[in-house]
Design a protein around this motif. Structure first.
Motif, PDB file in Angstrom:
ATOM      1  N   VAL A  62      -5.817  12.995 -18.308  1.00 45.57           N
ATOM      2  CA  VAL A  62      -6.041  11.755 -19.062  1.00 45.57           C
ATOM      3  C   VAL A  62      -5.004  11.580 -20.170  1.00 45.57           C
ATOM      4  N   PHE A  63      -4.632  12.684 -20.818  1.00 48.58           N
ATOM      5  CA  PHE A  63      -3.671  12.631 -21.929  1.00 48.58           C
ATOM      6  C   PHE A  63      -2.531  13.626 -21.677  1.00 48.58           C
ATOM      7  N   PRO A  64      -1.729  13.412 -20.655  1.00 57.38           N
ATOM      8  CA  PRO A  64      -0.686  14.396 -20.290  1.00 57.38           C
ATOM      9  C   PRO A  64       0.359  14.596 -21.381  1.00 57.38           C
ATOM     10  N   ARG A  65       0.703  13.547 -22.141  1.00 60.54           N
ATOM     11  CA  ARG A  65       1.721  13.684 -23.197  1.00 60.54           C
ATOM     12  C   ARG A  65       1.267  14.670 -24.275  1.00 60.54           C
ATOM     13  N   LEU A  66       0.001  14.515 -24.716  1.00 61.07           N
ATOM     14  CA  LEU A  66      -0.510  15.419 -25.742  1.00 61.07           C
ATOM     15  C   LEU A  66      -0.620  16.837 -25.212  1.00 61.07           C
ATOM     16  N   CYS A  67      -1.040  16.976 -23.971  1.00 62.54           N
ATOM     17  CA  CYS A  67      -1.163  18.314 -23.380  1.00 62.54           C
ATOM     18  C   CYS A  67       0.181  19.042 -23.398  1.00 62.54           C
ATOM     19  N   ARG A  68       1.260  18.323 -23.072  1.00 62.24           N
ATOM     20  CA  ARG A  68       2.587  18.945 -23.043  1.00 62.24           C
ATOM     21  C   ARG A  68       3.036  19.393 -24.435  1.00 62.24           C
ATOM     22  N   LEU A  69       2.497  18.752 -25.482  1.00 62.33           N
ATOM     23  CA  LEU A  69       2.900  19.072 -26.852  1.00 62.33           C
ATOM     24  C   LEU A  69       2.129  20.252 -27.441  1.00 62.33           C
ATOM     25  N   ASP A  70       1.063  20.687 -26.782  1.00 63.42           N
ATOM     26  CA  ASP A  70       0.273  21.813 -27.287  1.00 63.42           C
ATOM     27  C   ASP A  70       1.037  23.121 -27.052  1.00 63.42           C
ATOM     28  N   ARG A  71       1.095  23.972 -28.075  1.00 64.48           N
ATOM     29  CA  ARG A  71       1.802  25.250 -27.943  1.00 64.48           C
ATOM     30  C   ARG A  71       1.120  26.164 -26.921  1.00 64.48           C
ATOM     31  N   ASN A  72      -0.199  26.019 -26.798  1.00 64.12           N
ATOM     32  CA  ASN A  72      -0.965  26.863 -25.874  1.00 64.12           C
ATOM     33  C   ASN A  72      -1.805  25.981 -24.955  1.00 64.12           C
ATOM     34  N   LYS A  73      -1.241  25.671 -23.816  1.00 64.01           N
ATOM     35  CA  LYS A  73      -1.938  24.765 -22.891  1.00 64.01           C
ATOM     36  C   LYS A  73      -3.138  25.424 -22.218  1.00 64.01           C
ATOM     37  N   GLU A  74      -3.288  26.735 -22.381  1.00 57.35           N
ATOM     38  CA  GLU A  74      -4.438  27.451 -21.827  1.00 57.35           C
ATOM     39  C   GLU A  74      -5.511  27.692 -22.889  1.00 57.35           C
TER      40      GLU A  74
END
Length: 326
Positions: A62-74
Motif C-alpha cells: 500500500v505504501f511502497p515508497r515509505l517501506c523503501r525508506l525504512d532502515r529495517n524493512k523486517e
C-alpha cells in the motif's frame, strides 16, 4: 508474506496445503491468501511492513515508497509502535528525512496504527476475515460455490446435482464454459503447442466437445453407458446437450438426477482417462471406463440418496428402474 511463512520447511503439512490451495482459488476471484489477517497483541511476531494486520493490506504494498525508506524493512510491529500514556506512537527510523507527498502516507499509517488494540500481555494471532469463528472449511466451501457455481442461471439450469461430489459439478461447469485445457483452448490463450489436434485419435481439433464426445475413445464409453441404462442410441452433439438432456420416460425428479449424475460421471472419467493417457502413458478401454463409472456413480449416489437404497446387482443389470421408483 503469509504464503511464504506457511510454506516454510517447518510448516505443518495441513496449513501448507491450505495456503497453497489459495493459488487456485485466486483464479476464481476468491481472495483466499489475503483473507488471513494478523491480529496484533504485543506485536512481537508481526512484520510491520510485510504482513497484513489492517484492512488496507500489507503496508509494503500500500505504501511502497515509505517501506523503501525504512532502515529495517523486517521490523516488527512492536519495533515500530509503542504505547505511552495510553496512546500508540510510532517509532520510525528513516534513511533520510520524510518530505513531500509521502508525508500524507505517513498520516494514513498513523490512522491505521491508532485503530489497533495493542496489548503487551497477549501474543499476536491469525484471524480469518471470512468468518469470526476462525477458519472453517464449510464457510470456505460456501464462498467457492457462490463464486464458481452461483451465477450459472443463464448457462445451464441443471448445473447442480447433490448426488455427486462438488468436484464433478465444478468439472461440468468448466466444460460448459470451455475452460478445460484442451489444445484448442490452450492455443487461444497463446500457449505454443506442436498441434491442436486430438492427441488420442488425431481425428479432429481437440475441442471440449471433441474430447468428451466425438473422440473414438469417448464415443465408445458413451455407447456403453447408454446400452447399460437401456437408453437407446447415443445422439448428443455437445456437452451442453448431455448436461441438459431430457429423459423421455416417466421419471421422478430424483430419478432424473440419478441418470444425470451418471452422465456427468461419464464425462468426468473420460476426461480423467484422457489425462492419464497423455501425461502418464496409461492406456484405457471402454470396458474399463464403464466399470469405473459404474462403481464410482454407485458409491457417490448411494451415499447421498437419503431414504433410499441402491442395490448393486440391480445397478449393474437394470439401473433405469431407479428412474421411476425413486
Amino acid at each position: 508474506m503469509l504464503g511464504d511463512e506457511f510454506t516454510h520447511q517447518s510448516t505443518l503439512g495441513t496449513w501448507k496445503n491450505i495456503v497453497m490451495t489459495g493459488t487456485t482459488l485466486e483464479d476464481f476471484q476468491v481472495p483466499f491468501k489475503s483473507s488471513f489477517v494478523k491480529t496484533i497483541g504485543n506485536g512481537d511476531s508481526t512484520s510491520f511492513w510485510n504482513e497484513q494486520w489492517c484492512n488496507r493490506g500489507k503496508l509494503c504494498d500500500v505504501f511502497p515508497r515509505l517501506c523503501r525508506l525504512d532502515r529495517n524493512k523486517e521490523a516488527t510491529f512492536r519495533d515500530r509502535v509503542a504505547k505511552e500514556n495510553g496512546e500508540l506512537i510510532m517509532k520510525l527510523d528513516w534513511v533520510r528525512d520524510i518530505s513531500g507527498r509521502v508525508l500524507g502516507n505517513l498520516d494514513q499509517i498513523a490512522t491505521l496504527v491508532s485503530a489497533v488494540n495493542f496489548d503487551e500481555s497477549k501474543t499476536d494471532s491469525w484471524s480469518w476475515s471470512f468468518s469470526n469463528k476462525g477458519f472453517e472449511v464449510k464457510q470456505l466451501t460456501s464462498i467457492i460455490e457462490e463464486k464458481i457455481l452461483g451465477n450459472t442461471t443463464n448457462i445451464i439450469p441443471t448445473i447442480r446435482n447433490n448426488l455427486i461430489p462438488k468436484k464433478i459439478e465444478i468439472f461440468m461447469w468448466r466444460a460448459l464454459k470451455k475452460r478445460l485445457p484442451v489444445h484448442v483452448e490452450l492455443d487461444k490463450r497463446g500457449i505454443d503447442l506442436n498441434s491442436t489436434r486430438c492427441p488420442l485419435c488425431d481425428g479432429d481439433l481437440e475441442t471440449v466437445d471433441h474430447t468428451l464426445i466425438f473422440c473414438n475413445h469417448a464415443l465408445d464409453v458413451w455407447m456403453r453407458i447408454y446400452r447399460w441404462w437401456g437408453m437407446g442410441n447415443f445422439n448428443n452433439f455437445s456437452i451442453s446437450e448431455i448436461a441438459n438432456e431430457d429423459i423421455n420416460v416417466p421419471s421422478s425428479s430424483r430419478g432424473s438426477k440419478v441418470w444425470q449424475a451418471v452422465k456427468w460421471a461419464c464425462a468426468y472419467y473420460i476426461w480423467k482417462n484422457r489425462n492419464n493417457k497423455i501425461f502418464k502413458g496409461k492406456n484405457w478401454s471402454g470396458p474399463v471406463a464403464l466399470s469405473e463409472i459404474q462403481i464410482a456413480s454407485f458409491v457417490w449416489i448411494s451415499n447421498r440418496l437419503k431414504g433410499k437404497k441402491l442395490e448393486w446387482l440391480v445397478w449393474l443389470s437394470n439401473p433405469n428402474i431407479y428412474l421411476s421408483i425413486l
